[in-house]
Design an enzyme around this catalytic site. Sequence first.
Site, PDB file in Angstrom:
ATOM      1  CD  GLN A 248      -0.884   7.902  -2.499  1.00  0.00           C
ATOM      2  OE1 GLN A 248      -0.071   8.717  -2.442  1.00  0.00           O
ATOM      3  NE2 GLN A 248      -1.285   7.397  -1.405  1.00  0.00           N
TER       4      GLN A 248
ATOM      5  CE  LYS B 218     -14.963  14.287  -6.962  1.00  0.00           C
ATOM      6  NZ  LYS B 218     -14.359  12.953  -6.889  1.00  0.00           N
TER       7      LYS B 218
ATOM      8  CB  THR C  72     -12.047   4.629  -8.153  1.00  0.00           C
ATOM      9  OG1 THR C  72     -12.906   6.280  -8.145  1.00  0.00           O
ATOM     10  CG2 THR C  72     -12.373   3.936  -9.358  1.00  0.00           C
ATOM     11  CG  HIS C  73     -14.763   3.225  -3.447  1.00  0.00           C
ATOM     12  ND1 HIS C  73     -14.239   3.831  -2.795  1.00  0.00           N
ATOM     13  CD2 HIS C  73     -15.516   1.999  -2.987  1.00  0.00           C
ATOM     14  CE1 HIS C  73     -13.736   3.541  -1.770  1.00  0.00           C
ATOM     15  NE2 HIS C  73     -14.337   1.686  -2.685  1.00  0.00           N
TER      16      HIS C  73
ATOM     17  CG  ASP D 139      -1.849  -0.786   1.693  1.00  0.00           C
ATOM     18  OD1 ASP D 139      -2.606  -1.595   0.085  1.00  0.00           O
ATOM     19  OD2 ASP D 139      -2.609  -1.158   2.446  1.00  0.00           O
TER      20      ASP D 139
ATOM     21  NE  ARG E 108      -4.874  -1.592  -4.174  1.00  0.00           N
ATOM     22  CZ  ARG E 108      -4.657  -2.383  -3.119  1.00  0.00           C
ATOM     23  NH1 ARG E 108      -4.175  -0.841  -2.429  1.00  0.00           N
ATOM     24  NH2 ARG E 108      -4.668  -3.300  -2.851  1.00  0.00           N
TER      25      ARG E 108
ATOM     26  NE  ARG F 241     -11.694   4.345   3.481  1.00  0.00           N
ATOM     27  CZ  ARG F 241     -10.110   4.174   3.461  1.00  0.00           C
ATOM     28  NH1 ARG F 241      -9.294   3.761   4.141  1.00  0.00           N
ATOM     29  NH2 ARG F 241      -9.599   5.347   2.735  1.00  0.00           N
TER      30      ARG F 241
ATOM     31  N   GLY G 214      -5.909   8.928  -3.320  1.00  0.00           N
ATOM     32  CA  GLY G 214      -5.024   9.327  -2.092  1.00  0.00           C
ATOM     33  C   GLY G 214      -5.953   9.241  -0.866  1.00  0.00           C
ATOM     34  CB  ALA G 215      -6.857   7.355   2.219  1.00  0.00           C
TER      35      ALA G 215
HETATM   36  P1  FDA Z   1     -13.998   9.526  -4.096  1.00  0.00           P
HETATM   37  O1  FDA Z   1     -13.063   9.872  -2.675  1.00  0.00           O
HETATM   38  O2  FDA Z   1     -14.031  10.969  -4.921  1.00  0.00           O
HETATM   39  O3  FDA Z   1     -14.798   9.146  -4.109  1.00  0.00           O
HETATM   40  C1  FDA Z   1     -16.137   9.279  -4.963  1.00  0.00           C
HETATM   41  C2  FDA Z   1     -17.626   8.801  -4.163  1.00  0.00           C
HETATM   42  O4  FDA Z   1     -17.171   6.934  -4.313  1.00  0.00           O
HETATM   43  C3  FDA Z   1     -18.115   8.994  -3.468  1.00  0.00           C
HETATM   44  O5  FDA Z   1     -19.114  10.331  -4.112  1.00  0.00           O
HETATM   45  C4  FDA Z   1     -18.943   7.699  -2.388  1.00  0.00           C
HETATM   46  O6  FDA Z   1     -20.544   7.768  -3.217  1.00  0.00           O
HETATM   47  C5  FDA Z   1     -18.060   6.888  -3.003  1.00  0.00           C
HETATM   48  N1  FDA Z   1     -17.048   6.810  -2.120  1.00  0.00           N
HETATM   49  C6  FDA Z   1     -15.457   7.275  -2.023  1.00  0.00           C
HETATM   50  N2  FDA Z   1     -15.071   7.114  -0.635  1.00  0.00           N
HETATM   51  C7  FDA Z   1     -16.371   6.093   0.180  1.00  0.00           C
HETATM   52  C8  FDA Z   1     -16.751   6.169   1.672  1.00  0.00           C
HETATM   53  N3  FDA Z   1     -15.761   5.853   2.716  1.00  0.00           N
HETATM   54  N4  FDA Z   1     -17.868   5.067   2.243  1.00  0.00           N
HETATM   55  C9  FDA Z   1     -18.847   5.340   1.488  1.00  0.00           C
HETATM   56  N5  FDA Z   1     -18.785   5.804  -0.329  1.00  0.00           N
HETATM   57  C10 FDA Z   1     -17.653   6.244  -0.577  1.00  0.00           C
HETATM   58  N6  FDA Z   1      -5.219   5.164  -0.303  1.00  0.00           N
HETATM   59  C11 FDA Z   1      -3.911   5.654  -0.535  1.00  0.00           C
HETATM   60  O7  FDA Z   1      -3.801   6.778  -0.127  1.00  0.00           O
HETATM   61  N7  FDA Z   1      -3.240   4.570   0.056  1.00  0.00           N
HETATM   62  C12 FDA Z   1      -3.410   3.312  -0.246  1.00  0.00           C
HETATM   63  O8  FDA Z   1      -2.653   2.320  -0.784  1.00  0.00           O
HETATM   64  C13 FDA Z   1      -5.366   2.508  -1.212  1.00  0.00           C
HETATM   65  N8  FDA Z   1      -5.307   1.965  -1.396  1.00  0.00           N
HETATM   66  C14 FDA Z   1      -6.435   1.205  -1.463  1.00  0.00           C
HETATM   67  C15 FDA Z   1      -7.734   0.033  -2.056  1.00  0.00           C
HETATM   68  C16 FDA Z   1      -8.288   0.266  -2.618  1.00  0.00           C
HETATM   69  C17 FDA Z   1      -8.825  -1.083  -3.007  1.00  0.00           C
HETATM   70  C18 FDA Z   1      -9.027   0.943  -2.923  1.00  0.00           C
HETATM   71  C19 FDA Z   1     -10.338   0.640  -3.192  1.00  0.00           C
HETATM   72  C20 FDA Z   1      -9.171   2.216  -2.026  1.00  0.00           C
HETATM   73  C21 FDA Z   1      -7.527   2.663  -1.878  1.00  0.00           C
HETATM   74  N9  FDA Z   1      -7.411   3.549  -1.155  1.00  0.00           N
HETATM   75  C22 FDA Z   1      -5.826   3.615  -0.926  1.00  0.00           C
HETATM   76  C23 FDA Z   1      -7.854   4.829  -0.803  1.00  0.00           C
HETATM   77  C24 FDA Z   1      -8.300   6.230  -2.077  1.00  0.00           C
HETATM   78  O9  FDA Z   1      -7.024   6.474  -2.690  1.00  0.00           O
HETATM   79  C25 FDA Z   1      -9.321   6.813  -1.878  1.00  0.00           C
HETATM   80  O10 FDA Z   1      -9.419   7.627  -0.568  1.00  0.00           O
HETATM   81  C26 FDA Z   1     -10.662   5.796  -1.404  1.00  0.00           C
HETATM   82  O11 FDA Z   1     -10.947   5.068  -2.680  1.00  0.00           O
HETATM   83  C27 FDA Z   1     -11.860   7.291  -2.194  1.00  0.00           C
HETATM   84  O12 FDA Z   1     -11.219   7.487  -2.937  1.00  0.00           O
HETATM   85  P2  FDA Z   1     -12.865   7.378  -4.227  1.00  0.00           P
HETATM   86  O13 FDA Z   1     -11.036   7.366  -5.386  1.00  0.00           O
HETATM   87  O14 FDA Z   1     -13.554   5.836  -3.858  1.00  0.00           O
HETATM   88  O15 FDA Z   1     -13.673   8.310  -4.851  1.00  0.00           O
END
Ligand code: FDA
Length: 312
Positions: A166, A204, A229-230, A136, A187, A292, A191-192
């Site tokens: 990221q 964003k 991504t979600h 990760d 992957r 989260r 970015g979290a």
């Molecule tokens: P974004 O945050 O823009 O959200 C888009 C939409 O997705 C939202 O409107 C909602 O519908 C849905 N959504 C997103 N997050 C949600 C939540 N917590 N609860 C409910 N709905 C939600 N990061 C990192 O820095 N290092 C890493 O190694 C990883 N590894 C990783 C593995 C996997 C399999 C995933 C899916 C994600 C990660 N991440 C990660 C986390 C990633 O960086 C990011 O923070 C989250 O995936 C949220 O971003 P989205 O791309 O989902 O879009």
Amino acid sequence: MLDRTAKTFFHLLARSRTLDKLASRYGMRRPDSFARRFIAGESVQEAIEAARAIEARQMRLTLDLLGESVTNLEEADAATRLYVAVIDAVVQSGIERNLSLKLTQLGLDVDKASAVDNLRKILGRAEPAGFFIRVDMENSPYTDVTLEIFETLWSHGYRQIGVVLQSALYRSEADLERMNALGARVRLVKGAYKEPKSAAYQDKADVDAAYERMMESLLARGHSPAIATHDPAMIDATRRWAREHGVAPNAFEFQMLYGIRRDLQTMLVNEGYRVRVYVPFGRQWFPYFMRRLGERPANVSFVIRGIVGEQR
Ligand code: FDA
């Protein structure tokens, strides 16, 4: 994304050792605990059960034994031993052999050489058993050292490992070109972590635009691309680009986190795409859980409803 102040707040909470201890003691006690929406449980057996349910839904998985930022080598050794035990339990269970881990869990903050030794111990057990191990990506102070360790292991012949990049970080597009040229499995995530302006896009729209550019590069020149991504907009962009450029649905995979957008997970599988679910478990779930919550306001009200419900 949640507004930046709230995100900062949850990231501060994520670093609180006191809250972490309290959460580990009380947060998962009940089977209907609020944290269970995002965490499969505290034991490997609970994670394996969750994994079986995911496989029954025709999805793949990666197990993540939660933990990060250990502050001494004893904790790092303990985490390494736990990972080895997880490997043995997974082999016994017959579920897919795929794990994710963090280098600060293996002691990176204490001593880099020890963290690398610990990773090698895990790989020594995992590789012969046919596991894939994803390292990760943590926040930006760790990007260089994480990629350096990954590239060193790669140069020593390890091939069953992969990295995470990221799109929020300015540097990631260049890192992706290097990883694609190497043949490494990447992957892609947004970015979290809360990152400074000096290292990362703050809007964003910029993070998303970079995500799309990186997705295209990954599908065009990457190896076993993982689009994690979600975000329905990112998922649509990926499906569209793949279709227009003749990339078959089974040439890449979508990845999502346990408990998030199950509807989308199912829809993609029904459409013939590969979906992998990231299954976090273990006692050190608090920082992951806080990240989260920081991503989405609706999750906070869900938790508050859960806590109020638990006190009744
Ligand atoms: P974004 O945050 O823009 O959200 C888009 C939409 O997705 C939202 O409107 C909602 O519908 C849905 N959504 C997103 N997050 C949600 C939540 N917590 N609860 C409910 N709905 C939600 N990061 C990192 O820095 N290092 C890493 O190694 C990883 N590894 C990783 C593995 C996997 C399999 C995933 C899916 C994600 C990660 N991440 C990660 C986390 C990633 O960086 C990011 O923070 C989250 O995936 C949220 O971003 P989205 O791309 O989902 O879009």
